[in-house]
Enzyme design. Structure first.
Site, PDB file in Angstrom:
ATOM      1  N   TYR A  41       0.825  -1.207   0.000  1.00  9.47           N
ATOM      2  CA  TYR A  41       0.000   0.000   0.000  1.00  9.47           C
ATOM      3  C   TYR A  41       0.856   1.253   0.000  1.00  9.47           C
ATOM      4  O   TYR A  41       1.965   1.241   0.539  1.00  9.47           O
ATOM      5  CB  TYR A  41      -0.908   0.033   1.241  1.00  9.47           C
ATOM      6  CG  TYR A  41      -1.998  -0.994   1.277  1.00  9.47           C
ATOM      7  CD1 TYR A  41      -2.309  -1.766   0.169  1.00  9.47           C
ATOM      8  CD2 TYR A  41      -2.731  -1.209   2.442  1.00  9.47           C
ATOM      9  CE1 TYR A  41      -3.313  -2.711   0.222  1.00  9.47           C
ATOM     10  CE2 TYR A  41      -3.733  -2.157   2.503  1.00  9.47           C
ATOM     11  CZ  TYR A  41      -4.018  -2.911   1.392  1.00  9.47           C
ATOM     12  OH  TYR A  41      -5.006  -3.848   1.462  1.00  9.47           O
ATOM     13  N   SER A  94     -13.765  -4.346   1.057  1.00  5.33           N
ATOM     14  CA  SER A  94     -14.560  -3.645   0.032  1.00  5.33           C
ATOM     15  C   SER A  94     -16.062  -3.800   0.242  1.00  5.33           C
ATOM     16  O   SER A  94     -16.807  -4.102  -0.689  1.00  5.33           O
ATOM     17  CB  SER A  94     -14.179  -4.114  -1.374  1.00  5.33           C
ATOM     18  OG  SER A  94     -12.853  -3.769  -1.684  1.00  5.33           O
ATOM     19  N   LEU A 121     -18.181  -1.578   0.482  1.00  4.67           N
ATOM     20  CA  LEU A 121     -18.869  -0.566  -0.323  1.00  4.67           C
ATOM     21  C   LEU A 121     -18.461  -0.626  -1.789  1.00  4.67           C
ATOM     22  O   LEU A 121     -18.777   0.285  -2.566  1.00  4.67           O
ATOM     23  CB  LEU A 121     -18.595   0.835   0.244  1.00  4.67           C
ATOM     24  CG  LEU A 121     -19.158   1.086   1.646  1.00  4.67           C
ATOM     25  CD1 LEU A 121     -18.739   2.459   2.162  1.00  4.67           C
ATOM     26  CD2 LEU A 121     -20.681   0.964   1.648  1.00  4.67           C
ATOM     27  N   PHE A 146     -15.678  -0.235  -3.480  1.00  4.86           N
ATOM     28  CA  PHE A 146     -14.896   0.908  -3.963  1.00  4.86           C
ATOM     29  C   PHE A 146     -15.777   2.132  -4.225  1.00  4.86           C
ATOM     30  O   PHE A 146     -15.483   2.955  -5.077  1.00  4.86           O
ATOM     31  CB  PHE A 146     -14.124   0.530  -5.227  1.00  4.86           C
ATOM     32  CG  PHE A 146     -12.731   0.021  -4.966  1.00  4.86           C
ATOM     33  CD1 PHE A 146     -11.651   0.518  -5.677  1.00  4.86           C
ATOM     34  CD2 PHE A 146     -12.491  -0.966  -4.019  1.00  4.86           C
ATOM     35  CE1 PHE A 146     -10.364   0.047  -5.442  1.00  4.86           C
ATOM     36  CE2 PHE A 146     -11.226  -1.435  -3.772  1.00  4.86           C
ATOM     37  CZ  PHE A 146     -10.145  -0.934  -4.489  1.00  4.86           C
ATOM     38  N   GLY A 147     -16.877   2.238  -3.500  1.00  8.75           N
ATOM     39  CA  GLY A 147     -17.755   3.400  -3.621  1.00  8.75           C
ATOM     40  C   GLY A 147     -18.983   3.182  -4.472  1.00  8.75           C
ATOM     41  O   GLY A 147     -19.906   4.008  -4.446  1.00  8.75           O
ATOM     42  N   LEU A 157     -21.372   1.250  -3.968  1.00  5.36           N
ATOM     43  CA  LEU A 157     -22.538   1.056  -3.116  1.00  5.36           C
ATOM     44  C   LEU A 157     -22.812   2.243  -2.199  1.00  5.36           C
ATOM     45  O   LEU A 157     -23.612   2.142  -1.269  1.00  5.36           O
ATOM     46  CB  LEU A 157     -22.376  -0.227  -2.298  1.00  5.36           C
ATOM     47  CG  LEU A 157     -22.407  -1.514  -3.141  1.00  5.36           C
ATOM     48  CD1 LEU A 157     -21.954  -2.719  -2.330  1.00  5.36           C
ATOM     49  CD2 LEU A 157     -23.810  -1.744  -3.711  1.00  5.36           C
ATOM     50  N   THR A 158     -22.161   3.384  -2.462  1.00  5.26           N
ATOM     51  CA  THR A 158     -22.506   4.612  -1.750  1.00  5.26           C
ATOM     52  C   THR A 158     -23.507   5.457  -2.525  1.00  5.26           C
ATOM     53  O   THR A 158     -24.058   6.417  -1.985  1.00  5.26           O
ATOM     54  CB  THR A 158     -21.248   5.474  -1.504  1.00  5.26           C
ATOM     55  OG1 THR A 158     -20.759   5.965  -2.769  1.00  5.26           O
ATOM     56  CG2 THR A 158     -20.162   4.670  -0.805  1.00  5.26           C
ATOM     57  N   GLY A 159     -23.689   5.146  -3.796  1.00  2.36           N
ATOM     58  CA  GLY A 159     -24.581   5.921  -4.650  1.00  2.36           C
ATOM     59  C   GLY A 159     -23.906   7.055  -5.388  1.00  2.36           C
ATOM     60  O   GLY A 159     -24.531   7.722  -6.222  1.00  2.36           O
ATOM     61  N   LYS A 160     -22.610   7.293  -5.115  1.00  2.00           N
ATOM     62  CA  LYS A 160     -21.934   8.452  -5.716  1.00  2.00           C
ATOM     63  C   LYS A 160     -21.798   8.352  -7.234  1.00  2.00           C
ATOM     64  O   LYS A 160     -21.657   9.365  -7.917  1.00  2.00           O
ATOM     65  CB  LYS A 160     -20.566   8.657  -5.080  1.00  2.00           C
ATOM     66  CG  LYS A 160     -19.536   7.591  -5.407  1.00  2.00           C
ATOM     67  CD  LYS A 160     -18.143   7.935  -4.871  1.00  2.00           C
ATOM     68  CE  LYS A 160     -18.104   7.835  -3.361  1.00  2.00           C
ATOM     69  NZ  LYS A 160     -16.730   8.029  -2.820  1.00  2.00           N
TER      70      LYS A 160
END
Length: 353
Positions: free
Chosen positions: A53, A234, A236, A238-239, A241-244
Site C-alpha cells: 500500500y 470492500s 462498499l 470501492f464506492g 454502493l454509496t450511490g456516488k
C-alpha cells in the site's frame, strides 16, 4: 461494540476494522492520523494495512501506508498497545517489481517483508500477518476461472507455513492469516498446520459485499467448519454502493471528481469498473432509498450483520466518511428487506466477484 475472537487465536478485535490503503495516495499523512485517532476514539481498535500500500500501487508510494501508521504510533506513545495491527506480505509480483524482484514468494521473501514492515510500522510485533494473495495461481481480483496451465508456484504451502512459524517463534508475529484465498487453500493451510504442529490460520480477508457474494457459495462453509474468521474487504465496492456513481457513472465529465474509480484508470480496469457492477449497485442503492436509508447504510449493515463476517474492513478518505460508516453499525435489516436483496442477487449474481 463487543469484541470477537479471530479464529482460534488469542486475538480479540472489534467487528469493524479500519482499512488504510488510501493513506499515502488519496489521503495525506495529517488526515490519515486524524482518521486513525478518530477511529480509536470511537472504539475501533483494529487496523489493517499491507506492505504494497498505498493503492493504486505505485513504486513511489510502496510502503507509504505502513510508514504513515508507524509515524502515528511514534507521535502517540502508548497507542500501539491499544490496537490490534494487521498487515500483509505480498504474494508473487503482479507487475510490481518494486515489491519483489522474483516471480514467487519464498520463505526468505516472507521473512524480509515482515522485517521491513516492522521497521516501517515502528513496532516490535505484528498482531496478524497475512499472505496478501496466494503464492500459487488462483482466480482472484476479478478473475473467475482457475486455469491449471497458468500454475507457476515455486513455494509449497508447507514451506510458507514454516516461514510464518519462524516469525511467530521469534516473537515478530502473533497470529497468521490469508487473503484472496480459495476453499482449497484454506483447507490445505489448516491441514498442514495441524499435521505438522505449525501455526493455524486465524483469518481470511476476502472481498464481500452486495455486488460480490461468491464467498457464500462454498468458502463460507469451509471457514465455518474449520473455525477461520472472515475479514470482509470492500463492503462498499470501492464506492459503487454509496450511490456516488449512480448519476454520472464511473468515467467521463459527469463522473464524481476525486472518487476512487473515476480517478484511476487502473481501478476502472478491475472488477469495480465493469458496467454490470455499476448497474447492479444502482439497483441495491435504489432499494436502500426505497426503504428510507442511504445506500452506504444498507451496504454496510448487510456486512455488519451477516453471520459469515467476523470484522468488516472500512476504507475512508475523510472524517465524515468514517463517522458515516461507524454510525451505520447497529442497523438491522428486516427479513423482508434481506429477501429483496436476495431477489436482486438472483437476477444479477455477482458482477464484481
Amino acid at each position: 461494540m463487543q469484541k470477537i475472537q479471530l479464529g482460534q487465536s488469542d486475538l480479540h478485535v472489534t467487528p469493524i476494522c479500519l482499512g488504510t490503503m488510501t493513506f499515502g495516495e488519496q489521503v495525506n499523512e495529517a488526515t490519515a492520523h486524524q482518521i486513525l485517532s478518530r477511529s480509536l476514539e470511537r472504539g475501533v481498535d483494529f487496523i489493517d494495512t499491507a506492505e504494497m500500500y498505498a493503492v493504486p500501487a505505485r513504486k513511489e508510494t510502496f510502503g507509504a501506508t505502513e510508514a504513515i501508521i508507524g509515524n502515528w504510533f511514534a507521535k502517540n506513545p502508548g497507542l500501539r498497545q491499544k490496537v490490534t495491527l494487521a498487515t500483509k506480505v505480498a504474494g508473487p509480483s503482479r507487475g510490481m517489481p518494486w515489491v519483489r524482484e522474483g516471480g514467487g514468494m519464498t520463505p526468505a521473501d516472507i521473512v524480509a517483508s515482515c522485517d521491513a514492515s516492522l521497521k516501517r510500522l515502528q513496532t516490535d510485533v505484528i498482531d496478524l500477518y497475512q499472505i496478501h494473495w496466494p503464492e500459487r495461481h488462483v482466480p482472484a481480483f476479478g478473475n473467475i476461472y482457475y486455469d491449471p496451465a497458468r500454475e507457476t508456484s515455486k513455494t509449497s504451502i508447507h514451506a510458507q507455513l514454516d516461514a510464518l512459524a519462524g516469525l511467530v517463534k521469534a516473537g515478530k508475529v502473533r497470529a497468521i492469516g490469508l487473503s484472496n484465498e480459495t476453499p482449497y487453500g484454506v483447507h490445505e493451510f489448516v491441514r498442514l498446520a495441524e499435521q505438522h504442529s505449525l501455526p493455524r490460520v486465524a483469518t481470511v480477508q476476502n472481498v464481500y459485499c452486495l455486488v460480490s457474494r461468491a464467498l457464500e457459495n462454498g468458502l463460507d462453509e469451509t471457514m465455518h467448519r474449520l473455525g477461520v474468521s472472515l475479514l470482509a474487504y470492500s463492503p462498499l465496492a470501492f464506492g459503487l454502493l454509496t450511490g456516488k456513481y449512480d448519476q454520472g457513472g464511473t468515467e467521463g465529465p459527469d463522473a464524481p471528481k476525486g472518487a476512487r474509480i473515476s480517478s484511476y484508470e487502473s481501478v476502472r480496469k478491475q472488477r469495480w469498473g465493469r458496467p454490470d457492477a455499476l448497474n447492479a449497485a444502482r439497483r441495491y442503492n435504489q432499494l436502500a432509498r426505497d426503504n428510507g436509508m442511504t445506500p452506504t447504510r444498507l451496504a454496510l449493515a448487510f456486512c455488519y450483520t451477516k453471520w459469515q463476517v467476523a470484522s468488516t474492513i472500512i476504507g475512508v478518505t475523510s472524517l465524515a466518511q468514517l463517522d458515516e460508516d461507524l454510525d451505520a453499525y447497529g442497523t438491522k435489516l428486516s427479513a423482508e428487506l434481506l429477501a429483496e436483496i436476495d431477489k436482486i442477487r438472483w437476477d444479477i449474481r455477482d458482477p464484481a466477484m
